[in-house]
Structures are given as C-alpha cells and as structure tokens.
Design a protein around this motif. Structure first.
Motif, mmCIF file in Angstrom:
data_model
loop_
_atom_site.group_PDB
_atom_site.id
_atom_site.type_symbol
_atom_site.label_atom_id
_atom_site.label_comp_id
_atom_site.label_asym_id
_atom_site.label_seq_id
_atom_site.Cartn_x
_atom_site.Cartn_y
_atom_site.Cartn_z
ATOM 1 N N LYS A 6 0.755 -1.282 0.047
ATOM 2 C CA LYS A 6 -0.081 0.067 0.021
ATOM 3 C C LYS A 6 1.036 1.014 0.036
ATOM 4 O O LYS A 6 1.697 1.487 0.822
ATOM 5 C CB LYS A 6 -0.955 0.185 1.207
ATOM 6 C CG LYS A 6 -1.845 1.144 1.201
ATOM 7 C CD LYS A 6 -1.347 2.067 2.015
ATOM 8 C CE LYS A 6 -2.408 3.699 1.826
ATOM 9 N NZ LYS A 6 -1.979 4.472 2.777
ATOM 10 N N GLY A 8 1.193 5.384 0.258
ATOM 11 C CA GLY A 8 0.247 6.582 0.778
ATOM 12 C C GLY A 8 0.272 7.815 -0.234
ATOM 13 O O GLY A 8 0.894 7.825 -1.164
ATOM 14 N N GLY A 9 -0.787 8.627 0.108
ATOM 15 C CA GLY A 9 -0.780 9.813 -0.680
ATOM 16 C C GLY A 9 0.446 10.473 -0.977
ATOM 17 O O GLY A 9 0.487 10.960 -2.066
ATOM 18 N N LEU A 189 8.179 5.787 14.150
ATOM 19 C CA LEU A 189 9.393 6.530 14.692
ATOM 20 C C LEU A 189 9.181 6.583 16.151
ATOM 21 O O LEU A 189 7.841 6.943 16.585
ATOM 22 C CB LEU A 189 9.578 7.638 14.089
ATOM 23 C CG LEU A 189 9.731 7.733 12.646
ATOM 24 C CD1 LEU A 189 9.894 9.151 11.971
ATOM 25 C CD2 LEU A 189 10.928 7.109 12.009
ATOM 26 N N VAL A 216 2.683 6.994 19.319
ATOM 27 C CA VAL A 216 2.013 6.939 18.147
ATOM 28 C C VAL A 216 0.453 7.341 18.298
ATOM 29 O O VAL A 216 -0.078 7.428 19.386
ATOM 30 C CB VAL A 216 1.924 5.324 17.488
ATOM 31 C CG1 VAL A 216 3.277 4.821 17.316
ATOM 32 C CG2 VAL A 216 1.142 4.621 18.593
ATOM 33 N N GLY A 219 -2.951 9.433 12.198
ATOM 34 C CA GLY A 219 -3.244 8.366 11.093
ATOM 35 C C GLY A 219 -2.471 7.084 11.424
ATOM 36 O O GLY A 219 -2.607 6.060 10.689
HETATM 37 P P1 ADP Z 1 -0.817 7.738 4.516
HETATM 38 O O1 ADP Z 1 0.351 8.398 3.910
HETATM 39 O O2 ADP Z 1 -0.406 6.043 4.482
HETATM 40 O O3 ADP Z 1 -2.105 7.763 3.933
HETATM 41 P P2 ADP Z 1 -1.390 8.718 7.158
HETATM 42 O O4 ADP Z 1 -1.181 10.136 7.095
HETATM 43 O O5 ADP Z 1 -2.852 8.037 7.204
HETATM 44 O O6 ADP Z 1 -0.667 7.772 5.869
HETATM 45 O O7 ADP Z 1 -0.766 8.119 8.549
HETATM 46 C C1 ADP Z 1 0.439 8.144 8.736
HETATM 47 C C2 ADP Z 1 0.764 9.336 9.746
HETATM 48 O O8 ADP Z 1 1.096 9.076 11.073
HETATM 49 C C3 ADP Z 1 2.189 10.086 9.437
HETATM 50 O O9 ADP Z 1 2.053 11.173 8.365
HETATM 51 C C4 ADP Z 1 2.585 10.647 10.726
HETATM 52 O O10 ADP Z 1 2.378 12.028 10.454
HETATM 53 C C5 ADP Z 1 1.568 10.036 11.575
HETATM 54 N N1 ADP Z 1 2.387 9.343 12.924
HETATM 55 C C6 ADP Z 1 1.861 9.523 13.929
HETATM 56 N N2 ADP Z 1 2.697 8.974 14.791
HETATM 57 C C7 ADP Z 1 3.919 8.539 14.211
HETATM 58 C C8 ADP Z 1 5.249 7.788 14.410
HETATM 59 N N3 ADP Z 1 5.062 7.216 15.805
HETATM 60 N N4 ADP Z 1 5.961 7.614 13.512
HETATM 61 C C9 ADP Z 1 5.589 7.778 12.209
HETATM 62 N N5 ADP Z 1 4.584 8.558 11.893
HETATM 63 C C10 ADP Z 1 3.622 8.843 12.875
#
Ligand code: ADP
Length: 258
Positions: A6, A8-9, A189, A216, A219
C-alpha cells in the motif's frame, strides 16, 4: 511469497518518491499487488473545480460532487499514471477499482454521532479470485481506493483498509502473504523528528505502551490496528516503511515472547 504493497498519498504525489517506490516494488520477488491512496490530489482538483473539501478528524467528507472528484482522481489520474509508470518498467500492470471484477463490495457508512461522511464505504466482501487469476496470468493489479455497493454506486474507502482486506483474502488461499504499508517515514518512529529512530518491532504489548505514551497518534493508529488485524487473519508478515527501504522499517509481531 506474495506481496501487497500500500502506498500512501504523500508518496504518490511526489514524483521522486513514487519513482523510488515503483523501482523497489518491481524488484520484490513473486506476485504482487499495489494499492494506492491519493488524498491531497483530490483536494486540489476539487479546488480547481470550485468545490470545497471538508475534513472531519482527518477524514474526507465525500458528498456526491466529491465522489465524482475522487473517482476521477483515484480511479483515473493517479491509477493510470501508476499503471503507465509500471508499463515503462516492463511490468504488465492493470489498473482497477474495487468495482472492477467485483473485488471489493461495501456498504455506505451510516451517519454516526451526527457525523455523515457521505459516500464512504465499509467493506463487506472481498473477492480475491479475480486478483489470483490476474496474478497467475502475469499481470500486476494496481487498485484505487474505491469500492462499490452492488447497486451502482461507487464509494470512497480508505486505502489502508483495502490493502488489509486484499492481503487477508489472498492469505486465505496462499498463506505466504506479506503486507507492506509504504509512507513518507522510514517506519514507526520513536521520535517524529528523527528518521533514524525507527522502532524495529512492535508487539500488541509494546503498542499499548506506545499509545499510552502518545508516541503513536493520528493516522498511525488505524494503520497499526490494520497491521495486527492482518496478522490475526493469516497474513504472514506486516511492515510499515518508506519507499527506499521496502524490506526494512517496522515489523509487526503478534508473538508476545520471541
Ligand atoms: P498515509 O500516507 O499512509 O495515508 P497517514 O497520514 O494516514 O498515512 O498516517 C501516517 C501518519 O501517522 C504520518 O503522516 C505521521 O504524521 C503519523 N504518525 C503518528 N505517529 C507516528 C510515529 N510514531 N511514527 C511515524 N508516523 C507517525
């Protein structure tokens, strides 16, 4: 080993990171399926058409006009660009939505707590047979984040959820399925500002701690929930990573003690 990736955007919308991802994707051994997102491009096309985008808790409200925009953007522009980019890499890709070959059937999500997301679909059935046939014939399916309700309506469905459902459906026939969520960071991370701080392995116990500490959030929470759901439903391996390291990143495990 079969792999569902998958993307992401944020990766899809950046030409360099998309090219990096596609190079890594074609280098994966065995049959593979690519599922893509595409959020922001739909927002910018909507703006060019004079339509306003409404988000609630980071999720798009998909009214009838926005459904037209996401259908054009996800099922059209983004999907076909990826297909053409794979063809340029000598991979015989075929672009699909969940309506094609009845792969992903969904119900329109009913309004909850006064919030109506509009034409958003919750998946009710996944038919992986068509995907298996395409893979056996040497095609590489590229799936846009759209489902259908069986009554003629397309629905907007989260791409992480689609990738999870497709991986689980493929795993019912072939246990060796790997699911890779590829996004803009090197993995989950421990410090959001440090790309070197990738958490190498997450178990249900360590996830509880990461949530409680707020490491975490946003998203990432539904993404990790999908990762564990996939493992419980027969997917062999789940990884969250960036386009340049498809085999590294954060690996999920439901085994409490290793
Ligand atoms: P996608 O690009 O797959 O649509 P999302 O935006 O839905 O991704 O979810 C991923 C987001 O989660 C990242 O953009 C990031 O900002 C957030 N995030 C929250 N906590 C963490 C973390 N511990 N490590 C990495 N990303 C994180």
């Amino acid at each position: 080993m079969m792999t569902v990736v998958k993307v992401g955007g944020a990766v899809v919308e950046n030409a360099t990171s998309l090219a990096q991802l596609l190079d890594a994707f074609i280098a994966l051994p065995g049959p593979k399926v690519l599922v893509h997102g595409g959020g922001r491009m739909a927002t910018s096309l909507a703006a060019r058409l004079g339509l306003k985008t409404t988000m609630i808790d980071g999720r798009r409200v998909t009214d009838a006009e926005m459904l037209e925009v996401v259908t054009m953007t996800y099922g059209g522009l983004i999907n076909k660009r990826i297909v053409a980019a794979l063809q340029a890499r000598d991979v015989n890709a075929i672009g699909l939505t969940g309506a094609d070959m009845n792969i992903l059937l969904a119900n329109r999500r009913p309004p909850r707590d006064g919030i109506d997301y509009g034409f958003v679909g919750d998946i009710t059935a996944t038919d992986a047979r068509a995907l298996q046939q395409l893979l056996q014939q040497g095609y590489t399916p590229v799936i846009a984040p759209l489902t259908h309700d069986g009554q003629g309506s397309l629905l907007n469905t989260n791409a992480d959820t689609i990738a999870t459902e497709v991986a689980c459906a493929l795993a019912q026939d072939d246990k060796a399925v790997r699911l890779i969520f590829c996004f803009e960071h090197a993995g989950v991370l421990s410090d959001p500002n440090n790309e070197q701080s990738v958490i190498e392995r997450i178990t249900p116990d360590s996830y509880r701690q990461l949530r409680a500490n707020g490491i975490v959030s946003g998203g990432m929470l539904p993404k990790i929930d999908n990762a564990f759901a996939a493992l419980h439903r027969g997917v062999g391996e789940v990884i969250i990573t960036s386009p340049d390291h498809l085999n590294a990143g954060t690996v999920f495990s439901i085994a409490e003690a290793l």
